[in-house]
Motif scaffolding. Sequence first.
Motif, PDB file in Angstrom:
ATOM      1  N   ASN A 192      11.262  -9.087  -0.486  1.00 51.93           N
ATOM      2  CA  ASN A 192      10.662  -9.902   0.580  1.00 51.93           C
ATOM      3  C   ASN A 192       9.139  -9.808   0.543  1.00 51.93           C
ATOM      4  OD1 ASN A 192      13.163 -10.686   1.513  1.00 51.93           O
ATOM      5  ND2 ASN A 192      13.226  -9.191   3.164  1.00 51.93           N
ATOM      6  N   THR A 193       8.643  -8.612   0.334  1.00 51.83           N
ATOM      7  CA  THR A 193       7.196  -8.407   0.264  1.00 51.83           C
ATOM      8  C   THR A 193       6.590  -9.232  -0.867  1.00 51.83           C
ATOM      9  OG1 THR A 193       7.431  -6.160   1.112  1.00 51.83           O
ATOM     10  CG2 THR A 193       5.390  -6.669  -0.046  1.00 51.83           C
ATOM     11  N   PHE A 249      15.290   0.368  -1.682  1.00 49.55           N
ATOM     12  CA  PHE A 249      14.556  -0.521  -0.783  1.00 49.55           C
ATOM     13  C   PHE A 249      14.273  -1.882  -1.408  1.00 49.55           C
ATOM     14  CE2 PHE A 249      13.418   3.684   0.919  1.00 49.55           C
ATOM     15  CZ  PHE A 249      13.740   3.485   2.246  1.00 49.55           C
ATOM     16  N   LEU A 250      14.988  -2.218  -2.466  1.00 45.89           N
ATOM     17  CA  LEU A 250      14.714  -3.448  -3.216  1.00 45.89           C
ATOM     18  C   LEU A 250      14.721  -4.714  -2.366  1.00 45.89           C
ATOM     19  CD1 LEU A 250      13.858  -4.128  -6.027  1.00 45.89           C
ATOM     20  CD2 LEU A 250      16.242  -4.379  -6.669  1.00 45.89           C
ATOM     21  N   TYR A 273       0.833  -1.205   0.000  1.00 44.25           N
ATOM     22  CA  TYR A 273       0.000   0.000   0.000  1.00 44.25           C
ATOM     23  C   TYR A 273       0.869   1.257   0.000  1.00 44.25           C
ATOM     24  CZ  TYR A 273      -3.045   3.680   1.700  1.00 44.25           C
ATOM     25  OH  TYR A 273      -3.708   4.869   1.848  1.00 44.25           O
ATOM     26  N   HIS A 274       1.900   1.269   0.832  1.00 43.04           N
ATOM     27  CA  HIS A 274       2.746   2.454   0.955  1.00 43.04           C
ATOM     28  C   HIS A 274       3.629   2.643  -0.284  1.00 43.04           C
ATOM     29  CE1 HIS A 274       1.363   3.230   4.963  1.00 43.04           C
ATOM     30  NE2 HIS A 274       1.578   1.965   5.278  1.00 43.04           N
ATOM     31  N   ILE A 275       4.055   1.552  -0.896  1.00 45.45           N
ATOM     32  CA  ILE A 275       4.864   1.660  -2.111  1.00 45.45           C
ATOM     33  C   ILE A 275       4.017   2.232  -3.245  1.00 45.45           C
ATOM     34  CG2 ILE A 275       6.226   0.381  -3.801  1.00 45.45           C
ATOM     35  CD1 ILE A 275       6.766  -1.650  -1.455  1.00 45.45           C
ATOM     36  N   VAL A 276       2.790   1.759  -3.379  1.00 46.82           N
ATOM     37  CA  VAL A 276       1.889   2.302  -4.410  1.00 46.82           C
ATOM     38  C   VAL A 276       1.535   3.754  -4.075  1.00 46.82           C
ATOM     39  CG1 VAL A 276      -0.363   2.037  -5.507  1.00 46.82           C
ATOM     40  CG2 VAL A 276       1.054   0.029  -5.078  1.00 46.82           C
ATOM     41  N   LEU A 290       8.304  -8.569 -13.097  1.00 42.97           N
ATOM     42  CA  LEU A 290       7.573  -7.343 -13.438  1.00 42.97           C
ATOM     43  C   LEU A 290       8.201  -6.123 -12.760  1.00 42.97           C
ATOM     44  CD1 LEU A 290       3.840  -8.488 -13.236  1.00 42.97           C
ATOM     45  CD2 LEU A 290       5.123  -7.858 -15.287  1.00 42.97           C
ATOM     46  N   LEU A 291       8.647  -6.295 -11.520  1.00 44.76           N
ATOM     47  CA  LEU A 291       9.270  -5.182 -10.803  1.00 44.76           C
ATOM     48  C   LEU A 291      10.556  -4.737 -11.498  1.00 44.76           C
ATOM     49  CD1 LEU A 291       9.269  -3.240  -8.393  1.00 44.76           C
ATOM     50  CD2 LEU A 291      10.553  -4.976  -7.126  1.00 44.76           C
TER      51      LEU A 291
END
Length: 195
Positions: free
Chosen positions: A141-142, A135-136, A20-23, A109-110
Amino acid sequence: MDLHRVKRRAPGAVLCLDPYHIVAWANDALDQVRRGLWNQLRGAGKTDQAAAMKASQWALVKNPADLTGEQRTTLAHISHTNRGLYCGYLLREQLRAVFEVKGEQGLSLLAGWIARAARSRLPAFVKLATTIKRFLPLIRNTIEHGLSNARTEATNTHLRLPTRRAYGYHSPQALIAMAMLTRGGLCPPLPGRPA
């Protein structure tokens, strides 16, 4: 609590960043692109176009499935008239897709997303690509574990109301009982009522 302290106290923990925070970072980058265009249009005296750009904010930030007909029309118009802003919109949607796919495919995809964002010529997204590279490991991990703190965030939000209600209570036990009733599914014995 900082990451070093977490690693020291819980060495076996897998540290992740919440999708959520990354988006939300991508939403901020998209809004920077939109506001920059809005300021350019205002500066050039194109008030009608500037007003339309300002009104496009909700069409750009909403999930595609939740768009109204008018917002879909706004997005279609942006796709034909403003390639940079539409590119930012697509980058945000592609980043959301990374977390929906998960696993190896999500990692692939990332990697593609980082390359596209870095080449986008949109300063806000180039900067975001750099942030995501930094922060990769946590983002990997996420994706690999499919973790999110959505349930924790929801619980925190739901507990704010009982906390406000409990402001005048004489002991914390009343707040604890309210929390157990609203979030825990438990039914503690209530004072003055038969069990």
